[in-house]
Design a protein around this motif. Structure first.
Motif, PDB file in Angstrom:
ATOM      1  N   MET A 140       8.374  49.883  36.016  1.00  0.00           N
ATOM      2  CA  MET A 140       8.417  49.700  34.558  1.00  0.00           C
ATOM      3  C   MET A 140       9.839  49.856  34.035  1.00  0.00           C
ATOM      4  O   MET A 140      10.244  49.133  33.117  1.00  0.00           O
ATOM      5  N   LYS A 141      10.581  50.803  34.611  1.00  0.00           N
ATOM      6  CA  LYS A 141      11.980  50.970  34.184  1.00  0.00           C
ATOM      7  C   LYS A 141      12.765  49.694  34.473  1.00  0.00           C
ATOM      8  O   LYS A 141      13.581  49.254  33.664  1.00  0.00           O
ATOM      9  N   ARG A 142      12.499  49.101  35.619  1.00  0.00           N
ATOM     10  CA  ARG A 142      13.173  47.842  35.981  1.00  0.00           C
ATOM     11  C   ARG A 142      12.842  46.775  34.938  1.00  0.00           C
ATOM     12  O   ARG A 142      13.705  46.036  34.472  1.00  0.00           O
ATOM     13  N   ARG A 143      11.583  46.685  34.542  1.00  0.00           N
ATOM     14  CA  ARG A 143      11.184  45.678  33.551  1.00  0.00           C
ATOM     15  C   ARG A 143      11.772  45.977  32.181  1.00  0.00           C
ATOM     16  O   ARG A 143      12.097  45.061  31.420  1.00  0.00           O
ATOM     17  N   THR A 163      14.806  43.148  42.501  1.00  0.00           N
ATOM     18  CA  THR A 163      13.543  43.564  43.105  1.00  0.00           C
ATOM     19  C   THR A 163      13.734  44.597  44.219  1.00  0.00           C
ATOM     20  O   THR A 163      12.806  44.857  44.975  1.00  0.00           O
ATOM     21  N   ALA A 164      14.923  45.196  44.274  1.00  0.00           N
ATOM     22  CA  ALA A 164      15.144  46.251  45.272  1.00  0.00           C
ATOM     23  C   ALA A 164      14.182  47.408  45.002  1.00  0.00           C
ATOM     24  O   ALA A 164      14.075  47.875  43.867  1.00  0.00           O
ATOM     25  N   LEU A 170       4.425  43.493  42.316  1.00  0.00           N
ATOM     26  CA  LEU A 170       5.287  43.487  41.144  1.00  0.00           C
ATOM     27  C   LEU A 170       6.433  42.492  41.348  1.00  0.00           C
ATOM     28  O   LEU A 170       6.851  41.807  40.420  1.00  0.00           O
ATOM     29  N   ARG A 171       6.924  42.409  42.594  1.00  0.00           N
ATOM     30  CA  ARG A 171       7.996  41.468  42.889  1.00  0.00           C
ATOM     31  C   ARG A 171       7.554  40.048  42.537  1.00  0.00           C
ATOM     32  O   ARG A 171       8.275  39.308  41.887  1.00  0.00           O
ATOM     33  N   ARG A 172       6.337  39.695  42.941  1.00  0.00           N
ATOM     34  CA  ARG A 172       5.829  38.348  42.639  1.00  0.00           C
ATOM     35  C   ARG A 172       5.751  38.106  41.133  1.00  0.00           C
ATOM     36  O   ARG A 172       6.094  37.028  40.667  1.00  0.00           O
ATOM     37  N   SER A 173       5.302  39.111  40.362  1.00  0.00           N
ATOM     38  CA  SER A 173       5.186  38.868  38.925  1.00  0.00           C
ATOM     39  C   SER A 173       6.567  38.811  38.273  1.00  0.00           C
ATOM     40  O   SER A 173       6.777  38.059  37.318  1.00  0.00           O
ATOM     41  N   MET A 174       7.534  39.573  38.830  1.00  0.00           N
ATOM     42  CA  MET A 174       8.902  39.441  38.310  1.00  0.00           C
ATOM     43  C   MET A 174       9.461  38.064  38.624  1.00  0.00           C
ATOM     44  O   MET A 174      10.122  37.444  37.786  1.00  0.00           O
ATOM     45  N   TRP A 175       9.189  37.576  39.815  1.00  0.00           N
ATOM     46  CA  TRP A 175       9.657  36.243  40.197  1.00  0.00           C
ATOM     47  C   TRP A 175       9.108  35.194  39.242  1.00  0.00           C
ATOM     48  O   TRP A 175       9.849  34.337  38.766  1.00  0.00           O
ATOM     49  N   SER A 176       7.811  35.256  38.953  1.00  0.00           N
ATOM     50  CA  SER A 176       7.270  34.190  38.102  1.00  0.00           C
ATOM     51  C   SER A 176       7.788  34.317  36.676  1.00  0.00           C
ATOM     52  O   SER A 176       8.022  33.310  36.006  1.00  0.00           O
ATOM     53  N   THR A 192      20.951  39.282  45.974  1.00  0.00           N
ATOM     54  CA  THR A 192      19.860  39.737  46.825  1.00  0.00           C
ATOM     55  C   THR A 192      20.360  39.826  48.262  1.00  0.00           C
ATOM     56  O   THR A 192      21.363  39.194  48.608  1.00  0.00           O
ATOM     57  N   HIS A 193      19.699  40.645  49.048  1.00  0.00           N
ATOM     58  CA  HIS A 193      20.001  40.550  50.477  1.00  0.00           C
ATOM     59  C   HIS A 193      18.814  39.990  51.259  1.00  0.00           C
ATOM     60  O   HIS A 193      18.817  39.981  52.482  1.00  0.00           O
TER      61      HIS A 193
END
Ligand code: ADP
Length: 226
Positions: A140-143, A163-164, A170-176, A192-193
Motif C-alpha cells: 500500500m505504501k508503494r501504491r 515492484t521490488a 500485487l505486481r500484476r495489478s500494478m503492471w496493469s 528493473t532487474h
C-alpha cells in the motif's frame, strides 16, 4: 522533442567511484521504457539525476526539450517520480499526503481534492484515506507513492524498481495500472532487474551495466537475439 534525452551523462560520487561513465539514451513521447540492469549498474543514479535528487558530474538531461540545468522549473513540472524509498511523512494521513503534493504544484484545493480521490480510488487506497501512512502495508505504501506522483498529472512518470519486494498478485495489478496510464498517454520509464518485467510491460529498453549502456533497442529486437 523527446520525453527524455540524456547525453554523455557522468556521475562520480564523493568517494571517487564513477557510477555513470557518460551514458546517452532517448525516450520518445508515449513510450513505456525500461532501464534494465543488475544491482549496482547505475539505474538509481540515472533516475536520481533525472529527478534532480542526485547531482550529476557532467552531461546533459532534457525533459520534453527543457534543459534540467537551465529550465529546471518547467522541466520538473512534467515529471512524476516514484523513488525506491518511501519518503512521505509516516505520521501524516494518506489523503493529506496526496492533496498536499498537489498544493506544491499550485493546483487549487478543490481540484486537488478531486484528483487525490481519483488516484486513491484507482490505486485501491480510498478506504485508507484517513489512516496514518505508517499503518499501511508495504504494498500500500508503494501504491501511495504512485498516487502522489500522479496527482499533478505528469506527462512523464519515472519509477525506480516499482515492484521490488512486491508479491506476484500485487505486481500484476500494478503492471496493469501502469499499462492503463501509459495507454492514456503518459510516458513511463522504469528501472528493473527483471527481464520478465521489462518484457511484459515495455516497448523499448536500455541495458546498463557498470555505468555504461550496453544495449538500446526494442524489446522485440532484444528477444529475437536471445
Ligand atoms: P542500481 O540502481 O543499478 O542498483 P545505483 O545507481 O544505485 O545502481 O549504484 C551504482 C553504483 O554506484 C553502485 O556500485 C553503488 O554502490 C554506487 N553508489 C551509489 N550511491 C553511492 C554513493 N552515495 N557513494 C558512492 N557510491 C555510490
Amino acid at each position: 522533442p523527446q520525453a527524455l534525452s540524456v547525453t554523455g551523462l557522468r556521475k562520480v560520487y564523493g568517494n571517487g567511484f564513477e557510477a555513470l561513465k557518460g551514458i546517452s539514451f532517448e525516450v520518445h513521447q508515449g513510450d513505456f521504457f525500461a532501464l534494465l540492469g543488475p544491482n549496482g549498474a547505475g539505474k538509481s543514479t540515472t533516475l536520481g539525476i533525472v529527478s534532480s535528487l542526485v547531482n550529476k558530474t557532467s552531461g546533459e538531461v532534457k525533459i520534453f526539450g527543457f534543459d534540467l540545468d537551465k529550465e529546471q522549473a518547467v522541466a520538473k513540472r512534467s515529471l512524476g517520480v516514484v523513488p525506491q524509498e518511501f519518503n512521505f511523512n509516516m505520521f501524516e494521513k494518506v489523503g493529506d499526503i496526496v492533496r498536499t503534493q498537489a498544493g506544491y504544484y499550485g493546483i487549487e484545493p478543490k481540484v486537488a481534492k478531486e484528483r487525490a480521490e481519483y488516484y486513491l480510488r484507482k490505486l485501491g487506497l480510498w478506504d485508507k484515506r484517513d489512516e496514518r501512512a505508517r499503518m499501511l502495508s508495504g504494498g500500500m505504501k508503494r501504491r501511495l507513492m504512485i498516487a502522489r506522483a500522479l496527482v499533478h498529472e505528469p506527462k512523464l512518470l519515472i519509477l525506480d524498481e516499482p515492484t521490488a519486494g512486491v508479491d506476484i498478485e500485487l505486481r500484476r495489478s500494478m503492471w496493469s495500472f501502469l499499462q492503463e496510464i501509459n495507454a492514456a498517454g503518459t510516458t513511463i520509464i522504469l528501472t528493473t532487474h527483471y527481464l520478465e518485467e521489462a518484457e511484459s510491460l515495455c516497448r523499448n529498453i536500455a541495458i546498463i551495466d557498470h555505468g555504461q549502456i550496453v544495449q538500446n533497442t526494442s524489446i522485440k529486437a532484444l528477444l529475437q537475439q536471445l
